[in-house]
Scaffold this motif. Sequence first.
Motif, mmCIF file in Angstrom:
data_model
loop_
_atom_site.group_PDB
_atom_site.id
_atom_site.type_symbol
_atom_site.label_atom_id
_atom_site.label_comp_id
_atom_site.label_asym_id
_atom_site.label_seq_id
_atom_site.Cartn_x
_atom_site.Cartn_y
_atom_site.Cartn_z
ATOM 1 N N PHE A 204 0.845 -1.317 0.046
ATOM 2 C CA PHE A 204 0.113 -0.209 0.015
ATOM 3 C C PHE A 204 0.879 1.317 0.058
ATOM 4 C CE2 PHE A 204 -2.746 -3.032 2.318
ATOM 5 C CZ PHE A 204 -3.286 -3.639 1.309
ATOM 6 N N VAL A 205 2.062 1.130 0.577
ATOM 7 C CA VAL A 205 2.877 2.245 0.576
ATOM 8 C C VAL A 205 3.482 2.705 -0.872
ATOM 9 C CG1 VAL A 205 5.224 3.217 1.332
ATOM 10 C CG2 VAL A 205 3.655 1.835 2.967
ATOM 11 N N ASN A 206 3.688 1.420 -1.684
ATOM 12 C CA ASN A 206 4.172 1.325 -2.915
ATOM 13 C C ASN A 206 3.146 2.216 -4.002
ATOM 14 O OD1 ASN A 206 6.309 0.339 -4.762
ATOM 15 N ND2 ASN A 206 6.041 -1.700 -3.623
ATOM 16 N N GLU A 207 1.989 2.037 -3.670
ATOM 17 C CA GLU A 207 1.016 2.474 -4.512
ATOM 18 C C GLU A 207 0.968 4.182 -4.460
ATOM 19 O OE1 GLU A 207 -2.808 1.322 -3.002
ATOM 20 O OE2 GLU A 207 -2.486 -0.795 -3.927
ATOM 21 N N ILE A 208 1.764 4.749 -3.661
ATOM 22 C CA ILE A 208 2.178 6.241 -3.274
ATOM 23 C C ILE A 208 3.251 6.296 -4.401
ATOM 24 C CG2 ILE A 208 2.418 7.899 -1.890
ATOM 25 C CD1 ILE A 208 1.478 6.571 0.510
ATOM 26 N N ASN A 209 2.927 7.072 -5.633
ATOM 27 C CA ASN A 209 3.950 7.419 -6.587
ATOM 28 C C ASN A 209 3.319 8.331 -7.463
ATOM 29 O OD1 ASN A 209 2.639 6.317 -8.662
ATOM 30 N ND2 ASN A 209 2.944 4.047 -7.942
ATOM 31 N N ASP A 210 4.514 8.896 -8.417
ATOM 32 C CA ASP A 210 4.188 10.018 -9.242
ATOM 33 C C ASP A 210 3.045 9.886 -9.970
ATOM 34 O OD1 ASP A 210 6.922 11.285 -8.171
ATOM 35 O OD2 ASP A 210 7.471 9.496 -9.422
ATOM 36 N N ILE B 224 2.232 2.634 11.576
ATOM 37 C CA ILE B 224 3.686 2.823 11.036
ATOM 38 C C ILE B 224 3.644 2.172 9.676
ATOM 39 C CG2 ILE B 224 4.281 0.377 12.170
ATOM 40 C CD1 ILE B 224 7.198 1.847 12.348
ATOM 41 N N ALA B 225 4.101 3.024 8.669
ATOM 42 C CA ALA B 225 4.112 2.319 7.285
ATOM 43 C C ALA B 225 5.577 1.598 7.105
ATOM 44 C CB ALA B 225 4.042 3.549 6.470
ATOM 45 N N GLU B 226 5.576 0.309 6.632
ATOM 46 C CA GLU B 226 6.658 -0.081 6.249
ATOM 47 C C GLU B 226 6.872 -0.103 4.551
ATOM 48 O OE1 GLU B 226 5.993 -4.403 6.852
ATOM 49 O OE2 GLU B 226 5.076 -4.779 4.986
ATOM 50 N N GLY B 227 8.185 -0.243 4.206
ATOM 51 C CA GLY B 227 8.632 -0.309 2.823
ATOM 52 C C GLY B 227 8.741 1.204 2.397
ATOM 53 N N VAL B 228 8.882 2.201 3.271
ATOM 54 C CA VAL B 228 8.907 3.639 2.706
ATOM 55 C C VAL B 228 10.397 3.830 2.050
ATOM 56 C CG1 VAL B 228 9.025 6.068 3.218
ATOM 57 C CG2 VAL B 228 7.377 4.555 4.604
ATOM 58 N N GLU B 229 10.167 4.096 0.677
ATOM 59 C CA GLU B 229 11.364 4.295 -0.125
ATOM 60 C C GLU B 229 11.815 5.416 -0.660
ATOM 61 O OE1 GLU B 229 10.981 1.193 -3.281
ATOM 62 O OE2 GLU B 229 11.716 -0.464 -1.737
ATOM 63 N N THR B 230 10.440 6.255 -0.923
ATOM 64 C CA THR B 230 10.727 7.795 -1.507
ATOM 65 C C THR B 230 10.289 8.718 -0.484
ATOM 66 O OG1 THR B 230 8.541 7.906 -2.439
ATOM 67 C CG2 THR B 230 10.416 6.496 -3.687
ATOM 68 N N LYS B 231 11.028 9.912 -0.912
ATOM 69 C CA LYS B 231 10.331 11.355 -0.098
ATOM 70 C C LYS B 231 9.082 11.489 -0.264
ATOM 71 C CE LYS B 231 12.159 15.208 1.889
ATOM 72 N NZ LYS B 231 11.188 15.938 1.391
ATOM 73 N N LEU B 232 8.624 11.388 -1.500
ATOM 74 C CA LEU B 232 7.038 11.376 -1.719
ATOM 75 C C LEU B 232 6.159 10.751 -1.001
ATOM 76 C CD1 LEU B 232 4.994 12.404 -3.862
ATOM 77 C CD2 LEU B 232 4.942 10.201 -5.012
#
Length: 279
Positions: A205-211, A234-242
């Motif tokens: 679900f964190v992955n779905e947050i993208n440009d 808490i969110a897991e797998g946060v990879e980008t500033k966005l």
Amino acid sequence: AKAHQRSSHSYFTVDMGVEIRERVRMMHALRAAFENERLFVVYQPQIDMRTQSPVGAEALLRWKNEEGQFVPPDQFIPIAEYSGLIVDIGEWVLRSACFELIHLHNLGFTDFKMAVNVSQAQFSHPLFLQSLERALTDTRAPANCLELEITESMAMNDPEMLIKTLHHIKQLGVQISIDDFGTGFSSLSHLQKLNVDKLKIDRAFVNEINDKSGEGSIAKMIVQLSQSLNIKVIAEGVETKLQADTLMGFGCHLAQGYLYARPKTQLDLRAWLAQGPDH
Ligand code: C2E
Ligand code: CA
Ligand code: CA
Ligand code: CA
């Protein structure tokens, strides 16, 4: 028809035979690795995104096989569960994590929290509570800094057992979080009854947050749910500033992910914490 039947039968037998043999081979190798102390635990920091400072870590199991290659947990954990090995291995992970927790507290990181994954087979084992209490007393780790991560599916398999066990765990002061939340379809009324402390938003679900598109509507929904139930998130797998900024905009302040830190060996974690978050 008969010939066809026979051939499809032997096809399945061969195929399943290979798979079962491979699983049995892996099970023996895993047991040997455990007995010969070739398993180890790494720690992935959890961050308060507002201050960028570490607040805790999740303990993650690692296995380097005889050939020197890492076997992914997604491959060997199911085998450990299936064979029952997870009961002993899981207890060892729990104890290792508690020892590391108290070590970090003694180094001065006194509020540091430690999250540990607990499998269904471990959790429903009659001696689980005893081994949890023993881990706490043997290490002198403070219970309220220990958090157990359980999955939603455990809530569905045997809700009565789960509620009873959770009650005992809470009496010890140990925290409970629901891992991979949103992937297991547990009912909301269940969730309220379970009286957990934290929801962990799954990486998907964190992955779905993208440009490109997804505004992370499921992640947003989980944050809102946690707010209305008055529990942490808490969110897991946060990879980008966005992703980090979007999650903070939703009201989620805790994160774990490669943007902040990869899982670290215990020595690397200590060094990383000693350096401070800006280094
Ligand atoms: P999990 O509990 O959902 O753990 C999070 C996984 O996401 C970890 O993978 C972690 O390394 C990875 N991860 C964290 N941040 C990022 C990121 O920003 N990007 C990406 N792509 N990945 C990220 P890992 O260590 O391979 O563990 C996989 C799963 O194995 C865990 O998923 C957990 O279900 C299981 N597992 C690991 N250690 C244990 C253990 O000690 N006991 C039990 N029962 N299960 C464990
Ligand atoms: Ca986890
Ligand atoms: Ca997770
Ligand atoms: Ca996950």
